[in-house]
Scaffold this motif. Structure first.
Motif, PDB file in Angstrom:
ATOM      1  N   ILE A 147       4.650  17.430   2.764  1.00  0.00           N
ATOM      2  CA  ILE A 147       3.210  17.677   2.861  1.00  0.00           C
ATOM      3  C   ILE A 147       2.952  19.101   3.361  1.00  0.00           C
ATOM      4  N   LEU A 148       3.712  19.524   4.385  1.00  0.00           N
ATOM      5  CA  LEU A 148       3.524  20.886   4.920  1.00  0.00           C
ATOM      6  C   LEU A 148       3.882  21.927   3.857  1.00  0.00           C
ATOM      7  N   HIS A 173      13.395   9.247   5.528  1.00  0.00           N
ATOM      8  CA  HIS A 173      12.494   9.360   4.377  1.00  0.00           C
ATOM      9  C   HIS A 173      11.118   9.871   4.815  1.00  0.00           C
ATOM     10  N   GLY A 174      10.587   9.299   5.910  1.00  0.00           N
ATOM     11  CA  GLY A 174       9.282   9.716   6.408  1.00  0.00           C
ATOM     12  C   GLY A 174       9.260  11.183   6.817  1.00  0.00           C
ATOM     13  N   LEU A 175      10.371  11.643   7.404  1.00  0.00           N
ATOM     14  CA  LEU A 175      10.464  13.054   7.777  1.00  0.00           C
ATOM     15  C   LEU A 175      10.417  13.943   6.527  1.00  0.00           C
ATOM     16  N   LEU A 222      -0.283  11.767   2.911  1.00  0.00           N
ATOM     17  CA  LEU A 222      -0.760  11.562   4.281  1.00  0.00           C
ATOM     18  C   LEU A 222      -1.089  10.092   4.525  1.00  0.00           C
ATOM     19  N   GLY A 223      -1.713   9.445   3.534  1.00  0.00           N
ATOM     20  CA  GLY A 223      -2.028   8.021   3.650  1.00  0.00           C
ATOM     21  C   GLY A 223      -0.766   7.213   3.847  1.00  0.00           C
ATOM     22  N   PHE A 224       0.259   7.542   3.056  1.00  0.00           N
ATOM     23  CA  PHE A 224       1.551   6.857   3.183  1.00  0.00           C
ATOM     24  C   PHE A 224       2.088   7.003   4.599  1.00  0.00           C
ATOM     25  N   LEU A 225       2.070   8.247   5.100  1.00  0.00           N
ATOM     26  CA  LEU A 225       2.594   8.514   6.445  1.00  0.00           C
ATOM     27  C   LEU A 225       1.819   7.742   7.501  1.00  0.00           C
ATOM     28  N   GLY A 226       0.487   7.704   7.345  1.00  0.00           N
ATOM     29  CA  GLY A 226      -0.352   6.986   8.293  1.00  0.00           C
ATOM     30  C   GLY A 226       0.075   5.524   8.388  1.00  0.00           C
ATOM     31  N   ILE A 227       0.281   4.899   7.210  1.00  0.00           N
ATOM     32  CA  ILE A 227       0.678   3.486   7.209  1.00  0.00           C
ATOM     33  C   ILE A 227       2.051   3.326   7.850  1.00  0.00           C
ATOM     34  N   TRP A 285       0.826  -1.215   0.000  1.00  0.00           N
ATOM     35  CA  TRP A 285       0.000   0.000   0.000  1.00  0.00           C
ATOM     36  C   TRP A 285       0.854   1.257   0.000  1.00  0.00           C
ATOM     37  N   GLU A 286       1.916   1.263   0.806  1.00  0.00           N
ATOM     38  CA  GLU A 286       2.796   2.440   0.834  1.00  0.00           C
ATOM     39  C   GLU A 286       3.352   2.718  -0.553  1.00  0.00           C
ATOM     40  N   THR A 287       3.812   1.630  -1.220  1.00  0.00           N
ATOM     41  CA  THR A 287       4.407   1.783  -2.543  1.00  0.00           C
ATOM     42  C   THR A 287       3.373   2.294  -3.538  1.00  0.00           C
ATOM     43  N   PHE A 288       2.183   1.703  -3.505  1.00  0.00           N
ATOM     44  CA  PHE A 288       1.135   2.110  -4.431  1.00  0.00           C
ATOM     45  C   PHE A 288       0.756   3.581  -4.215  1.00  0.00           C
ATOM     46  N   LEU A 289       0.592   3.987  -2.956  1.00  0.00           N
ATOM     47  CA  LEU A 289       0.202   5.374  -2.675  1.00  0.00           C
ATOM     48  C   LEU A 289       1.273   6.355  -3.138  1.00  0.00           C
ATOM     49  N   LEU A 290       2.537   6.037  -2.846  1.00  0.00           N
ATOM     50  CA  LEU A 290       3.592   6.987  -3.179  1.00  0.00           C
ATOM     51  C   LEU A 290       3.803   7.074  -4.695  1.00  0.00           C
ATOM     52  N   LEU A 291       3.730   5.916  -5.377  1.00  0.00           N
ATOM     53  CA  LEU A 291       3.848   5.917  -6.846  1.00  0.00           C
ATOM     54  C   LEU A 291       2.732   6.744  -7.475  1.00  0.00           C
ATOM     55  N   THR A 292       1.499   6.503  -7.001  1.00  0.00           N
ATOM     56  CA  THR A 292       0.359   7.215  -7.569  1.00  0.00           C
ATOM     57  C   THR A 292       0.433   8.703  -7.251  1.00  0.00           C
ATOM     58  N   SER A 293       0.920   9.044  -6.051  1.00  0.00           N
ATOM     59  CA  SER A 293       1.006  10.464  -5.712  1.00  0.00           C
ATOM     60  C   SER A 293       2.052  11.158  -6.574  1.00  0.00           C
ATOM     61  N   SER A 294       3.113  10.417  -6.927  1.00  0.00           N
ATOM     62  CA  SER A 294       4.124  10.996  -7.810  1.00  0.00           C
ATOM     63  C   SER A 294       3.517  11.250  -9.194  1.00  0.00           C
ATOM     64  N   PHE A 295       2.670  10.316  -9.635  1.00  0.00           N
ATOM     65  CA  PHE A 295       1.968  10.460 -10.919  1.00  0.00           C
ATOM     66  C   PHE A 295       1.052  11.684 -10.896  1.00  0.00           C
ATOM     67  N   THR A 296       0.206  11.822  -9.852  1.00  0.00           N
ATOM     68  CA  THR A 296      -0.729  12.955  -9.806  1.00  0.00           C
ATOM     69  C   THR A 296       0.028  14.277  -9.659  1.00  0.00           C
TER      70      THR A 296
END
Lengths: 93, 198
Positions: B148-149, B140-142, B104-109, B65-76
């Protein structure tokens, strides 16, 4: 609507997903570790290049030579750091 | 002020194209930073002491899920910049909001994952493996948190002022940063998680 989704970006995204799935494959296919590691290395490098070229447009300006040189130099420093560390700490040189 | 109309808005003044170039230099330094963290992790990854190994600890579902969210966010994020170059404010804002929400979803996970690790007794002090893992993932998370900010601040400016030399320049530089974080994640995904689970 279609013009909001340029073909280069869509292709880059689809290829990224495919390469991630191939990367996931090394966990499921029960390969020997060396083959698995090489698959991971190749997939990661292709995917990183896709991001640089298709999403970050590294080649779009007149100073692209400087940008390529900058990234190449950073990669050189990074690889020397990583493999230098492995040489001395793990591989017993 | 010299303005070159043949270039996208974010490059047009000399100051702005210098800022973009400077940001690429910064990304070069970031490559060196993450290389040192990978060097430490790859040296210590099987020094697990009495703590768990990566294979026992990592959960595949969260990583996918982390990978999918981050890849898709890079696309958008890329689509947002494309929309900006077409001078379409609303789509650009929508794409950037999606990008930040997926961040944010990535960070949550990732935070859930860290909490689970600690509950299983795998803390920063447990073993050399876990120290290097938490430092690499945490750095990386930081970066994602700061992104995001930063992205939210830029969105507010775009919302108020529309696309100007400055807001376009800031948005483009933010997109470089966000794509770079995805590149770092690809290496974490491959050489921490997949290699660890192999």
């Amino acid at each position: 609507m279609a013009r909001l989704f340029p073909i280069r970006h869509v292709i880059g995204y689809i290829f990224s997903l495919i390469l991630s799935v191939v990367g996931l494959g090394v966990v499921f296919w029960d390969l020997n570790p060396t083959a698995g590691l090489w698959i991971l290395i190749v997939c990661a490098l292709i995917q990183a290049s896709l991001q640089l070229v298709l999403f970050m447009h590294i080649g779009e300006t007149d100073n692209k030579k400087s940008l390529y040189f900058n990234i190449a130099y950073a990669l050189f420093v990074g690889l020397v750091t990583i493999f230098g560390t492995l040489f001395t700490m793990l591989w017993g040189w | 002020m010299k303005i070159n109309d043949s270039l996208p808005l974010e490059y047009r003044t000399e100051e702005n194209s210098n800022k973009i170039f400077g940001f690429w230099l910064f990304l070069g330094a970031e490559i060196a930073l993450f290389s040192t963290l990978f060097a430490v992790y790859l040296t210590l990854w099987n020094r697990t002491g009495s703590g768990p190994t990566g294979k026992e600890l990592f959960e595949l579902n969260g990583v996918i899920w982390e990978t999918f969210l981050l890849l898709t966010s890079s696309f958008t994020c890329g689509l947002g910049i494309h929309a900006m170059r077409l001078n379409l404010k609303k789509p650009m804002i929508v794409f950037f909001v999606l990008t930040l929400l997926m961040g944010l979803g990535f960070l949550g996970i990732e935070i859930t994952e860290f909490v689970n690790y600690v509950h299983e007794g795998a803390t920063l002090q447990t073993s050399a493996f876990l120290s290097s893992l938490f430092v690499l993932l945490g750095t990386h998370g930081l970066h994602v948190t700061m992104g995001i900010l930063w992205g939210a601040g830029i969105l507010i400016q775009v919302g108020r002022q529309g696309f100007t030399d400055e807001t376009a320049n800031k948005s483009f530089i933010f997109s470089l940063y966000w794509h770079f974080l995805d590149v770092v994640w690809i290496f974490i995904f491959s050489f921490v998680y997949m290699k660890g689970l192999m």
